[in-house]
Design a protein around this motif. Sequence first.
Motif, short mmCIF file in Angstrom:
data_model
loop_
_atom_site.label_atom_id
_atom_site.label_comp_id
_atom_site.label_asym_id
_atom_site.label_seq_id
_atom_site.Cartn_x
_atom_site.Cartn_y
_atom_site.Cartn_z
N SER A 53 0.83 -1.21 0.00
CA SER A 53 0.00 0.00 0.00
C SER A 53 0.86 1.26 0.00
O SER A 53 1.76 1.40 0.82
N GLY A 54 0.60 2.14 -0.97
CA GLY A 54 1.31 3.41 -1.06
C GLY A 54 2.64 3.37 -1.79
O GLY A 54 3.19 4.42 -2.11
N GLU A 55 3.16 2.19 -2.09
CA GLU A 55 4.47 2.10 -2.76
C GLU A 55 4.48 2.65 -4.18
O GLU A 55 5.50 3.15 -4.64
N LEU A 56 3.36 2.54 -4.88
CA LEU A 56 3.31 3.02 -6.26
C LEU A 56 3.29 4.54 -6.34
O LEU A 56 3.77 5.12 -7.32
N THR A 57 2.74 5.19 -5.33
CA THR A 57 2.62 6.65 -5.34
C THR A 57 4.00 7.29 -5.46
O THR A 57 4.92 6.95 -4.73
N GLY A 58 4.12 8.20 -6.44
CA GLY A 58 5.38 8.89 -6.68
C GLY A 58 6.27 8.24 -7.72
O GLY A 58 7.24 8.84 -8.18
N MET A 59 5.95 7.01 -8.13
CA MET A 59 6.74 6.32 -9.16
C MET A 59 6.33 6.82 -10.54
O MET A 59 5.20 7.23 -10.76
N LYS A 60 7.27 6.76 -11.48
CA LYS A 60 6.92 6.99 -12.89
C LYS A 60 6.10 5.81 -13.37
O LYS A 60 6.44 4.65 -13.11
N MET A 61 5.01 6.09 -14.04
CA MET A 61 4.13 5.05 -14.55
C MET A 61 4.88 4.07 -15.44
O MET A 61 4.61 2.87 -15.43
#
Length: 107
Positions: A53-61
């Motif tokens: 949870s929350g790990e994807l936030t802030g990553m480049k798609m």
Amino acid sequence: MKLKLPHISMNLISSDAFLEIFQSMSEGLVMVDEEGIIVVSNPVAEQIFGYQSGELTGMKMEMLLPEQLRKGHTHLRTGFNANPSPRRMGTGRDLKALKKDGKEFPV
């Protein structure tokens, strides 16, 4: 934890109601900004891609795509941002994505 959705205008429902609906969807959803930075994802998307949870936030798609597809996707995203319109993602293509563990899978 309260999520904030930058650049999203909610005229019909509150942002809390939107997030509740978004988080409870049975489909994996990822929302990105114009630069392709993930601003929010739902639990199904996190599970599909193998992230906490929350790990994807802030990553480049594009980090969710196989290496050979990243540059081309950046070009497609730029084109969409220049002329946004409703359309299905990947029409006429076999789309692949990349899990956190590096395994490719069809999407």
